[in-house]
Design an enzyme around this catalytic site. Structure first.
Site, mmCIF file in Angstrom:
data_model
loop_
_atom_site.group_PDB
_atom_site.id
_atom_site.type_symbol
_atom_site.label_atom_id
_atom_site.label_comp_id
_atom_site.label_asym_id
_atom_site.label_seq_id
_atom_site.Cartn_x
_atom_site.Cartn_y
_atom_site.Cartn_z
ATOM 1 N N TYR A 1 -66.810 10.032 -80.416
ATOM 2 C CA TYR A 1 -66.756 8.568 -80.570
ATOM 3 C C TYR A 1 -65.454 8.038 -79.957
ATOM 4 C CZ TYR A 1 -66.827 3.887 -82.350
ATOM 5 O OH TYR A 1 -66.811 2.513 -82.402
ATOM 6 N N PRO B 1 -56.193 -2.576 -79.993
ATOM 7 C CA PRO B 1 -57.026 -2.654 -81.197
ATOM 8 C C PRO B 1 -58.067 -1.547 -81.189
ATOM 9 C CG PRO B 1 -57.678 -4.343 -79.611
ATOM 10 C CD PRO B 1 -56.442 -3.685 -79.059
ATOM 11 N N SER C 1 -57.673 -4.314 -85.357
ATOM 12 C CA SER C 1 -59.063 -4.599 -84.982
ATOM 13 C C SER C 1 -59.816 -5.262 -86.137
ATOM 14 C CB SER C 1 -59.756 -3.282 -84.617
ATOM 15 O OG SER C 1 -61.159 -3.448 -84.606
ATOM 16 N N TYR D 1 -63.498 -9.723 -83.418
ATOM 17 C CA TYR D 1 -64.875 -9.596 -82.943
ATOM 18 C C TYR D 1 -65.562 -10.819 -83.488
ATOM 19 C CZ TYR D 1 -64.893 -4.933 -80.880
ATOM 20 O OH TYR D 1 -64.695 -3.850 -80.070
ATOM 21 N N THR E 1 -62.004 -10.216 -78.146
ATOM 22 C CA THR E 1 -62.617 -9.204 -77.275
ATOM 23 C C THR E 1 -63.982 -9.681 -76.814
ATOM 24 O OG1 THR E 1 -61.360 -7.454 -78.307
ATOM 25 C CG2 THR E 1 -63.389 -6.788 -77.177
ATOM 26 N N ARG F 1 -73.956 4.838 -75.245
ATOM 27 C CA ARG F 1 -72.938 5.891 -75.295
ATOM 28 C C ARG F 1 -73.628 7.207 -75.612
ATOM 29 N NH1 ARG F 1 -68.178 2.691 -78.655
ATOM 30 N NH2 ARG F 1 -67.948 0.967 -77.167
ATOM 31 N N LYS G 1 -59.708 -10.598 -74.117
ATOM 32 C CA LYS G 1 -59.646 -9.175 -73.724
ATOM 33 C C LYS G 1 -60.967 -8.750 -73.094
ATOM 34 C CE LYS G 1 -58.755 -4.589 -75.779
ATOM 35 N NZ LYS G 1 -60.045 -3.929 -76.044
ATOM 36 N N SER H 1 -59.135 -5.328 -68.773
ATOM 37 C CA SER H 1 -59.538 -4.124 -69.509
ATOM 38 C C SER H 1 -61.022 -3.899 -69.316
ATOM 39 C CB SER H 1 -59.272 -4.361 -71.009
ATOM 40 O OG SER H 1 -59.929 -3.401 -71.825
ATOM 41 N N HIS I 1 -62.345 -1.817 -71.679
ATOM 42 C CA HIS I 1 -62.568 -1.219 -72.996
ATOM 43 C C HIS I 1 -62.444 0.311 -72.899
ATOM 44 C CE1 HIS I 1 -64.231 -2.907 -76.905
ATOM 45 N NE2 HIS I 1 -64.277 -1.615 -77.194
ATOM 46 N N ASP J 1 -55.050 -2.801 -70.003
ATOM 47 C CA ASP J 1 -55.285 -1.475 -70.587
ATOM 48 C C ASP J 1 -56.444 -0.785 -69.893
ATOM 49 O OD1 ASP J 1 -57.854 -1.809 -71.870
ATOM 50 O OD2 ASP J 1 -56.911 -2.458 -73.728
ATOM 51 N N SER J 2 -56.674 0.441 -70.263
ATOM 52 C CA SER J 2 -57.764 1.333 -69.824
ATOM 53 C C SER J 2 -57.237 2.429 -68.902
ATOM 54 C CB SER J 2 -58.920 0.574 -69.160
ATOM 55 O OG SER J 2 -59.516 -0.319 -70.105
ATOM 56 N N ARG K 1 -56.597 5.585 -76.632
ATOM 57 C CA ARG K 1 -56.867 6.953 -77.083
ATOM 58 C C ARG K 1 -55.618 7.794 -77.332
ATOM 59 N NH1 ARG K 1 -60.751 5.691 -73.311
ATOM 60 N NH2 ARG K 1 -62.940 5.753 -73.982
HETATM 61 C C1 FNR Z 1 -61.626 0.933 -78.852
HETATM 62 N N1 FNR Z 1 -61.396 -0.321 -78.297
HETATM 63 C C2 FNR Z 1 -61.553 -1.445 -79.088
HETATM 64 N N2 FNR Z 1 -61.270 -2.672 -78.583
HETATM 65 C C3 FNR Z 1 -61.355 -3.771 -79.352
HETATM 66 O O1 FNR Z 1 -61.076 -4.868 -78.871
HETATM 67 N N3 FNR Z 1 -61.734 -3.659 -80.669
HETATM 68 C C4 FNR Z 1 -62.049 -2.473 -81.248
HETATM 69 O O2 FNR Z 1 -62.362 -2.401 -82.433
HETATM 70 C C5 FNR Z 1 -61.983 -1.321 -80.428
HETATM 71 N N4 FNR Z 1 -62.324 -0.103 -80.943
HETATM 72 C C6 FNR Z 1 -62.111 1.035 -80.187
HETATM 73 C C7 FNR Z 1 -62.368 2.276 -80.747
HETATM 74 C C8 FNR Z 1 -62.071 3.443 -80.033
HETATM 75 C C9 FNR Z 1 -62.301 4.768 -80.679
HETATM 76 C C10 FNR Z 1 -61.539 3.346 -78.713
HETATM 77 C C11 FNR Z 1 -61.151 4.569 -77.926
HETATM 78 C C12 FNR Z 1 -61.333 2.107 -78.141
HETATM 79 C C13 FNR Z 1 -60.866 -0.448 -76.916
HETATM 80 C C14 FNR Z 1 -59.337 -0.416 -76.921
HETATM 81 O O3 FNR Z 1 -58.794 -1.570 -77.483
HETATM 82 C C15 FNR Z 1 -58.764 -0.299 -75.497
HETATM 83 O O4 FNR Z 1 -59.293 -1.306 -74.679
HETATM 84 C C16 FNR Z 1 -59.018 1.055 -74.847
HETATM 85 O O5 FNR Z 1 -58.935 2.105 -75.785
HETATM 86 C C17 FNR Z 1 -57.999 1.282 -73.727
HETATM 87 O O6 FNR Z 1 -58.281 2.408 -72.996
HETATM 88 P P1 FNR Z 1 -57.599 3.853 -73.257
HETATM 89 O O7 FNR Z 1 -56.101 3.640 -73.401
HETATM 90 O O8 FNR Z 1 -58.232 4.406 -74.490
HETATM 91 O O9 FNR Z 1 -57.989 4.563 -72.020
#
Ligand code: FNR
Length: 382
Positions: A37, A90, A119, A143, A169, A178, A251, A273, A275, A306-307, A330
């Site tokens: 996940y 978040p 978040s 959200y 977001t 997924r 975002k 981003s 995500h 980000d990302s 992550r």
């Molecule tokens: C997320 N992300 C995310 N974004 C958001 O706006 N609300 C959320 O609740 C979540 N939840 C979430 C859960 C998990 C497990 C991950 C990995 C990601 C996206 C997050 O904010 C962000 O955009 C990315 O994680 C950035 O990429 P990297 O750094 O993981 O590569």
């Protein structure tokens, strides 16, 4: 000096330094469901690969003899000065990797003076998160549910509990395809994880039937409303604007025309981003969107990114291409998995130390001094 302390074994790191090993150890510690996940992306994970490719295609061309003895990582956003260009992205449902979840991440962020973006889908409520952060900077990610009364209530609670910006977001009106999660039939929300923010909301609660059913009801409503909100349009932003005086950032912006629309609609910032590659498989690598978006925005509002950020050099590249600050996702979730609050602290410390050194060795002594002249696009051959 962090580096020297480590060489002299004055500090004992709680986690590995290398991102690859951090991820591998998280893999060994977690069950398949939660690990994938966190680690996985949408579809065939083409977007996750594109994120890395986009970062790798730029190379830093270091400058020499620039006197980089005193470095300044400060960044000012919406009138607040932060001590570095880093924020914790978040991330919902953090209890799936560690029982302290967001409380541990928020404490770590506070102790490192890095803003924590809570978040909507947090395990713990935004008030519980705020209560462990003291006066440290925190933003709230919305959200935006179909139910406007819930959205308004969330905004009001965020203001009341000391959050200083709202991140809306846009790229997850529903959850993407997924494949790992489908394979594992794993969706944390359905088992009642990540509903803390909702079950503590008075408006949300008033819509539930009986208290004993709260968690299951909450999960069902979350699934249908929060990740099932495909009706929103740019016109709907006016509602949010009317319901909060805090700065609002959008975002999930990847197209320059959407960046223009964000400005036209009076938004205060955007986050470029995808995500973390978790929504549109086959999407553009997030960094490939950044230069054109920064051109369009032309300094009128902050642009965050980000990302795919894993190391100091990645941060330098994003800053040089015009980002005001970056978020990591992550990496800190893996720190949390392995060592709770200390693990998140160490992830932040490592990225900041690496960033500071990479900037200095590239001949830069401040974040604001970084621009595209520091980079070469290895794809364009010039
Ligand atoms: C997320 N992300 C995310 N974004 C958001 O706006 N609300 C959320 O609740 C979540 N939840 C979430 C859960 C998990 C497990 C991950 C990995 C990601 C996206 C997050 O904010 C962000 O955009 C990315 O994680 C950035 O990429 P990297 O750094 O993981 O590569």
């Amino acid at each position: 000096h962090v580096q020297n302390e480590i060489y002299q074994r004055k500090v004992r790191p709680s986690i590995p330094f290398r991102f690859e090993e951090l991820e591998q150890m998280a893999r060994e510690k977690l069950e398949d469901g939660p690990f994938y996940y966190v680690a996985g992306g949408a579809g065939g994970e083409g977007t996750m690969r594109a994120n890395r490719r986009a970062l790798d295609r730029w190379q830093i061309v270091p400058r020499m003899l620039n006197n980089v003895e005193n470095r300044d990582l400060n960044v000012t956003l919406f009138g607040e000065t932060y001590s570095s260009p880093l924020l914790l992205a978040p991330i919902g449902v953090q209890s799936i990797v560690h029982p302290d979840g967001e409380l541990a991440s928020a404490r770590a962020a506070a102790s490192m003076n890095v803003p924590f973006i809570a978040s909507s889908a947090s395990t713990y409520s935004m008030e519980e998160i705020a209560s462990v952060m003291g006066e440290s900077p925190r933003w709230f990610q919305l959200y935006w549910s179909n139910d406007l009364e819930i959205a308004a209530s969330m905004l009001q609670r965020a203001e009341a509990s000391g959050y200083s910006a709202i991140v809306v977001t846009l790229d997850a009106p529903m959850m993407a395809w997924r494949e790992y999660d489908l394979e594992n039939a794993y969706l944390p929300f359905l088992s009642g994880e990540g509903v803390g923010n909702y079950v503590s909301d008075p408006v949300f609660r008033s819509k539930l039937k009986e208290p004993p059913e709260v968690d299951r009801n909450a999960a069902a409503i979350l699934w249908s409303q929060v990740f099932g909100n495909a009706r929103l349009t740019w016109d709907d932003l006016a509602f949010l604007r009317e319901h909060t005086s805090l700065p609002i950032l959008l975002k999930g912006i990847l197209h320059p025309d959407d960046a223009k629309l964000a400005i036209d609609r009076g938004m205060d910032g955007i986050i470029v981003s995808n995500h973390g590659g978790r929504q549109v498989d086959g999407a553009i690598g997030a960094l490939d969107s950044l230069p054109v978006i920064c051109d369009v925005v032309n300094g009128r509002i902050p642009v965050l990114f980000d990302s795919g950020i894993r190391r100091g050099a990645d941060v330098v590249k994003a800053l040089a291409l015009g980002a005001d600050s970056v978020l990591i996702g992550r990496p800190y979730m893996y720190g949390l998995t392995l060592a709770g609050e200390q693990g998140v602290k160490d992830v932040i410390r490592n990225i900041l130390a690496d960033l500071d050194l990479t900037l200095a060795l590239s001949g830069q002594s401040s974040v604001s001094g970084c621009d595209a002249s520091l980079l070469k696009d290895v794809k364009d051959g010039s």
